[in-house]
Design an enzyme around this catalytic site. Structure first.
Site, short mmCIF file in Angstrom:
data_model
loop_
_atom_site.label_atom_id
_atom_site.label_comp_id
_atom_site.label_asym_id
_atom_site.label_seq_id
_atom_site.Cartn_x
_atom_site.Cartn_y
_atom_site.Cartn_z
N PHE A 131 -14.04 2.68 3.78
CA PHE A 131 -12.99 1.97 3.04
C PHE A 131 -12.56 2.79 1.84
O PHE A 131 -13.38 3.15 0.99
CB PHE A 131 -13.46 0.58 2.61
CG PHE A 131 -12.30 -0.32 2.29
CD1 PHE A 131 -11.62 -0.98 3.30
CD2 PHE A 131 -11.84 -0.45 0.99
CE1 PHE A 131 -10.51 -1.77 3.03
CE2 PHE A 131 -10.73 -1.24 0.69
CZ PHE A 131 -10.07 -1.90 1.72
N GLY A 165 0.78 -1.24 0.00
CA GLY A 165 0.00 0.00 0.00
C GLY A 165 0.81 1.28 0.00
O GLY A 165 0.38 2.29 -0.57
N ASP A 214 -5.47 2.09 10.33
CA ASP A 214 -6.90 1.84 10.52
C ASP A 214 -7.12 1.40 11.96
O ASP A 214 -7.28 2.23 12.85
CB ASP A 214 -7.34 0.79 9.49
CG ASP A 214 -8.83 0.50 9.52
OD1 ASP A 214 -9.54 1.13 10.31
OD2 ASP A 214 -9.29 -0.37 8.75
N ASP A 255 -5.58 -0.64 -2.07
CA ASP A 255 -6.35 -1.55 -2.92
C ASP A 255 -7.63 -2.03 -2.26
O ASP A 255 -7.81 -1.92 -1.05
CB ASP A 255 -5.51 -2.79 -3.25
CG ASP A 255 -5.44 -3.77 -2.09
OD1 ASP A 255 -5.09 -3.33 -0.97
OD2 ASP A 255 -5.77 -4.96 -2.27
N ARG A 298 -5.08 0.30 -7.04
CA ARG A 298 -3.87 0.95 -6.51
C ARG A 298 -3.39 2.07 -7.43
O ARG A 298 -2.72 2.99 -6.99
CB ARG A 298 -2.74 -0.07 -6.36
CG ARG A 298 -2.98 -1.11 -5.27
CD ARG A 298 -1.68 -1.86 -4.98
NE ARG A 298 -1.89 -3.11 -4.27
CZ ARG A 298 -2.03 -3.23 -2.95
NH1 ARG A 298 -2.00 -2.17 -2.19
NH2 ARG A 298 -2.22 -4.41 -2.40
N LYS A 305 -7.42 6.69 9.94
CA LYS A 305 -8.88 6.72 10.09
C LYS A 305 -9.24 7.15 11.50
O LYS A 305 -8.61 6.72 12.46
CB LYS A 305 -9.46 5.32 9.83
CG LYS A 305 -9.52 4.96 8.38
CD LYS A 305 -10.32 3.70 8.15
CE LYS A 305 -10.07 3.19 6.75
NZ LYS A 305 -10.66 1.87 6.52
N GLU A 365 3.95 4.54 6.18
CA GLU A 365 2.73 3.73 6.11
C GLU A 365 1.71 4.39 5.20
O GLU A 365 1.64 5.62 5.12
CB GLU A 365 2.11 3.61 7.51
CG GLU A 365 2.35 2.30 8.21
CD GLU A 365 1.52 1.14 7.66
OE1 GLU A 365 1.04 1.19 6.51
OE2 GLU A 365 1.39 0.15 8.40
N ASP A 366 0.91 3.57 4.55
CA ASP A 366 -0.17 4.11 3.74
C ASP A 366 -1.33 4.60 4.60
O ASP A 366 -1.76 5.74 4.50
CB ASP A 366 -0.67 3.07 2.71
CG ASP A 366 -0.95 1.71 3.33
OD1 ASP A 366 -0.77 1.54 4.55
OD2 ASP A 366 -1.35 0.79 2.58
#
Ligand code: IMP
Length: 186
Positions: free
Chosen positions: A154, A46, A105, A161, A167, A133, A101-102
């Site tokens: 989401f 990610g 969550d 993805d 992506r 998030k 980090e992407d």
């Protein structure tokens, strides 16, 4: 024809907003490492796009390495089970580490990663996450720098993805309920 935008309910963060924010993040990260050459640790898959953009926007010299950890498979909920699929190629002992980090969550993946990396005795560990998030019940894992705080939905694109797709969208979008329903094998 099937287009990559099919499945996007709406754009949450457009490409120019991402670009502007990444320039700001890069300047902030630069200021942390005026006297050292950090190793940027990108979390695959990610973070690949964010990592690429961030490091190019940075002015200081860096080294780059990647780790891959298991994420959600093809679901939209965290399983809570984290597994290293690809480890770093070099030792990080005595080095300044910046985890890239992407998205954070539940915080489970990052917490696990930070535990693993801390046991290898780096000089310092910091974290930059493109997205975090706002989620009740998430682990209070420390993130030094966050690009955008987003609602608990989401998201896809800019490296993120759903079931292996989306992506390559150049923006962050919200996944449509129809796309979740249409998941292959569902
Ligand atoms: P966490 O362990 O729940 O914090 O999840 C972290 C990982 O799950 C991220 O690195 C992503 O790979 C994936 N993930 C979490 N939320 C999303 C999302 O909204 N879209 C795509 N991937 C996500």
């Amino acid at each position: 024809m099937q287009r990559k935008e099919n499945g996007v309910q709406r754009v949450l963060i457009d490409a120019s907003t991402l670009d502007k924010r990444i320039t700001e993040l890069a300047a902030q990260v630069d200021s942390w490492y005026l006297d050292s050459t950090p190793i940027l640790v990108g979390v695959l898959n990610g973070a690949a796009v964010f990592m690429t953009e961030l490091m190019q926007a940075m002015a200081i010299p860096v080294q780059v390495d990647f780790m891959a950890v298991s994420s959600y498979g093809s679901s939209t909920e965290s399983s809570g089970v984290v597994q290293i699929l690809k480890d770093l190629s070099t030792s990080i002992e005595g080095q300044d580490i910046l985890v890239v980090e992407d998205i954070v969550d539940s915080g489970l993946t990052l917490q696990y990663l930070l535990d693993v990396l801390a046991r290898r005795n780096p000089r310092s560990i910091r974290v930059v996450a493109m997205l975090r998030k706002v989620k009740p019940g998430a682990i209070a894992v420390p993130v030094d720098l966050v690009g955008f705080e987003i609602p608990d939905e989401f998201v896809i694109g800019f490296g993120l993805d759903y079931a292996g797709q989306f992506r390559n969208l150049p923006y962050i979008g919200i996944l449509s309920p129809e796309a979740i329903m249409a998941k292959p094998g569902r």
